[in-house]
Design an enzyme around this catalytic site. Structure first.
Site, PDB file in Angstrom:
ATOM      1  N   ASP A  96     -16.784   8.190  -0.358  1.00  0.00           N
ATOM      2  CA  ASP A  96     -15.416   8.032   0.156  1.00  0.00           C
ATOM      3  C   ASP A  96     -15.044   9.392   0.752  1.00  0.00           C
ATOM      4  O   ASP A  96     -15.740  10.400   0.518  1.00  0.00           O
ATOM      5  CB  ASP A  96     -14.475   7.637  -1.010  1.00  0.00           C
ATOM      6  CG  ASP A  96     -13.035   7.358  -0.560  1.00  0.00           C
ATOM      7  OD1 ASP A  96     -12.801   7.242   0.662  1.00  0.00           O
ATOM      8  OD2 ASP A  96     -12.153   7.261  -1.442  1.00  0.00           O
ATOM      9  N   HIS A 106      -7.647   0.994  -5.902  1.00  0.00           N
ATOM     10  CA  HIS A 106      -7.820   0.222  -4.658  1.00  0.00           C
ATOM     11  C   HIS A 106      -8.649  -1.024  -5.002  1.00  0.00           C
ATOM     12  O   HIS A 106      -9.799  -1.162  -4.594  1.00  0.00           O
ATOM     13  CB  HIS A 106      -8.530   1.095  -3.611  1.00  0.00           C
ATOM     14  CG  HIS A 106      -8.464   0.569  -2.214  1.00  0.00           C
ATOM     15  ND1 HIS A 106      -7.690  -0.522  -1.851  1.00  0.00           N
ATOM     16  CD2 HIS A 106      -9.078   0.987  -1.069  1.00  0.00           C
ATOM     17  CE1 HIS A 106      -7.845  -0.732  -0.549  1.00  0.00           C
ATOM     18  NE2 HIS A 106      -8.676   0.155  -0.056  1.00  0.00           N
ATOM     19  N   ARG A 165     -13.929  -7.224   3.467  1.00  0.00           N
ATOM     20  CA  ARG A 165     -12.514  -7.043   3.076  1.00  0.00           C
ATOM     21  C   ARG A 165     -11.736  -8.315   3.398  1.00  0.00           C
ATOM     22  O   ARG A 165     -10.864  -8.732   2.650  1.00  0.00           O
ATOM     23  CB  ARG A 165     -11.878  -5.855   3.821  1.00  0.00           C
ATOM     24  CG  ARG A 165     -12.465  -4.482   3.560  1.00  0.00           C
ATOM     25  CD  ARG A 165     -12.408  -4.057   2.135  1.00  0.00           C
ATOM     26  NE  ARG A 165     -11.082  -4.144   1.552  1.00  0.00           N
ATOM     27  CZ  ARG A 165     -10.044  -3.358   1.865  1.00  0.00           C
ATOM     28  NH1 ARG A 165     -10.167  -2.369   2.720  1.00  0.00           N
ATOM     29  NH2 ARG A 165      -8.870  -3.512   1.265  1.00  0.00           N
ATOM     30  N   ARG A 196       0.865  -1.182   0.000  1.00  0.00           N
ATOM     31  CA  ARG A 196       0.000   0.000   0.000  1.00  0.00           C
ATOM     32  C   ARG A 196       0.898   1.228   0.000  1.00  0.00           C
ATOM     33  O   ARG A 196       1.813   1.333   0.805  1.00  0.00           O
ATOM     34  CB  ARG A 196      -0.902   0.058   1.229  1.00  0.00           C
ATOM     35  CG  ARG A 196      -1.480   1.457   1.445  1.00  0.00           C
ATOM     36  CD  ARG A 196      -2.486   1.569   2.540  1.00  0.00           C
ATOM     37  NE  ARG A 196      -3.734   0.930   2.148  1.00  0.00           N
ATOM     38  CZ  ARG A 196      -4.889   1.155   2.771  1.00  0.00           C
ATOM     39  NH1 ARG A 196      -4.953   1.977   3.798  1.00  0.00           N
ATOM     40  NH2 ARG A 196      -5.980   0.544   2.372  1.00  0.00           N
TER      41      ARG A 196
HETATM   42  N1  NVA Z   1      -9.585   7.378  -1.109  1.00  0.00           N
HETATM   43  C1  NVA Z   1      -9.186   6.956   0.207  1.00  0.00           C
HETATM   44  C2  NVA Z   1      -9.495   5.507   0.393  1.00  0.00           C
HETATM   45  C3  NVA Z   1      -9.187   4.975   1.764  1.00  0.00           C
HETATM   46  C4  NVA Z   1      -9.498   3.512   1.905  1.00  0.00           C
HETATM   47  C5  NVA Z   1      -7.713   7.229   0.416  1.00  0.00           C
HETATM   48  O1  NVA Z   1      -6.931   6.958  -0.497  1.00  0.00           O
HETATM   49  O2  NVA Z   1      -7.345   7.751   1.477  1.00  0.00           O
HETATM   50  N1   CP Z   2     -10.952   0.717   3.289  1.00  0.00           N
HETATM   51  C1   CP Z   2      -9.661   0.599   3.634  1.00  0.00           C
HETATM   52  O1   CP Z   2      -8.788   0.385   2.783  1.00  0.00           O
HETATM   53  O2   CP Z   2      -9.405   0.738   4.954  1.00  0.00           O
HETATM   54  P1   CP Z   2      -7.981   0.905   5.618  1.00  0.00           P
HETATM   55  O3   CP Z   2      -7.410   2.216   5.131  1.00  0.00           O
HETATM   56  O4   CP Z   2      -8.247   0.929   7.088  1.00  0.00           O
HETATM   57  O5   CP Z   2      -7.102  -0.232   5.206  1.00  0.00           O
END
Ligand code: NVA
Ligand code: CP
Length: 329
Positions: free
Chosen positions: A229, A133, A315, A106
């Site tokens: 989101d 994602h 998830r 990530r």
């Molecule tokens: N768009 C958000 C998704 C978090 C799961 C981010 O990238 O912070």
């Molecule tokens: N939705 C999601 O990716 O959550 P986290 O940022 O907690 O991993």
């Protein structure tokens, strides 16, 4: 033709056929049912995976850890490594590929996860980049399958908010692949990349999907699921003022949910969410801008149409499915 995903990377849904995505969804439902019955899996016994995070996480990290352990694998969460500081992506990938059977990443650049895949020689899973994602979308679609009475290719999914972000992009790709009716409702400044939109519209012509981008809130009409989101994604924390200004009229509230004209509409959110003042950032935003809730009101978030915690649980089952399909026995 039988689907076989052994040895594959999971970097973006663009790389997967509709059959392959449906295979992963079916596997996730199966793994969820087994977990509910207390049936233990061991398809990853003797394997080891490593998790690399440049950005913070609750769900994704925990889903990879619990999913791998449920299937008998060992897990290393790599914190304070040399990665990116003293050692390049290429060298790190070559080292991790010698020790592990799969790598989760990530972080910021999509290029990084692609390079990890290119140089490690083992399956690499995208746990979120600025661009995509993809594991989240599997959980979102699984949740829709559980809570809407129609198959996905008969569903209308509407994303409301910052449609040019990783979630907007990935939901559009997933919807185009599975023949869904997808609408992004967003101010023009936050529309998804035009090239990607055109590519998905062309794909939709083959799969039966329709992809619509609009700044009109009436775009939610007929939605089976409304998706929100955060307005400011990880790595963009200096953009609150600008985003609040652009998105204040795009908050998912009871009035917007009513505007769908569908009494059975569900609400989805990848989480975390700013729906109250119980977070430090939420409090800061309130003190600076006077907003108590951002992308979704507390009322909608806590309502019976909100399936966000089922989605969060999913998830686990979907990420487990990705690992089992790519490195499981
Ligand atoms: N768009 C958000 C998704 C978090 C799961 C981010 O990238 O912070
Ligand atoms: N939705 C999601 O990716 O959550 P986290 O940022 O907690 O991993």
């Amino acid at each position: 033709m039988a689907v076989n995903l052994k040895g594959r990377n999971f970097l973006t849904l663009k790389d997967f056929t509709p059959d392959e995505i449906n295979y992963l969804l079916n596997l996730a439902h199966d793994l969820k049912a087994k977990k509910r019955l207390g049936i233990k899996g061991n398809s990853m016994a003797g394997k080891n995976i490593v998790l690399l995070f440049e950005k913070t996480s609750t769900r994704t990290r925990c889903a990879f850890e619990v999913g791998a352990m449920d299937e008998g694998a060992g897990v290393t969460f790599l914190a304070n490594s040399q990665f990116g500081k003293k050692e390049s992506v290429e060298d790190t990938a070559k080292v991790l590929g010698r020790m592990f059977d799969g790598i989760e990443f990530r972080g910021f650049k999509q290029e990084t996860v692609e390079d990890l895949a290119k140089y490690s020689g083992v399956p690499v899973w995208n746990g979120l980049t600025d661009l995509y994602h993809p594991t989240q979308v599997l959980a979102d679609f699984m949740t829709m399958q559980e809570h809407t009475a129609k198959p996905l290719n008969k569903c209308k999914l509407v994303f409301v908010g910052d449609a040019r972000n990783n979630m907007g992009n990935s939901l559009m790709i997933g919807a185009a692949k599975l023949g869904m009716d997808f609408t992004a409702v967003a101010p023009k400044e936050l529309w998804p990349n035009e090239e990607l939109t055109k590519e998905m519209q062309a794909l939709g012509a083959e799969t039966g999907a329709t992809i619509t981008i609009t700044d009109d809130l009436d775009g939610v009409k007929g939605a089976d699921a409304i998706y929100a989101d955060v307005w400011v994604s990880m790595g963009e924390e200096d953009k609150f003022a600008e985003r609040i200004d652009l998105l204040k009229d795009y908050q998912v509230n009871a009035e917007l949910m009513k505007r769908t004209e569908n009494p059975d509409v569900i609400f989805l959110h990848c989480l975390p969410s700013f729906h109250d003042l119980n977070t430090s950032i939420g409090k800061e935003v309130y003190e600076k801008f006077g907003l108590k809730e951002m992308e979704v009101t507390d009322e909608v978030f806590r309502s019976s149409c909100s399936k966000v915690f089922d989605e969060a649980e999913n998830r686990l089952h979907t990420i487990k499915a990705v690992m089992v399909a790519t490195i499981g026995a």
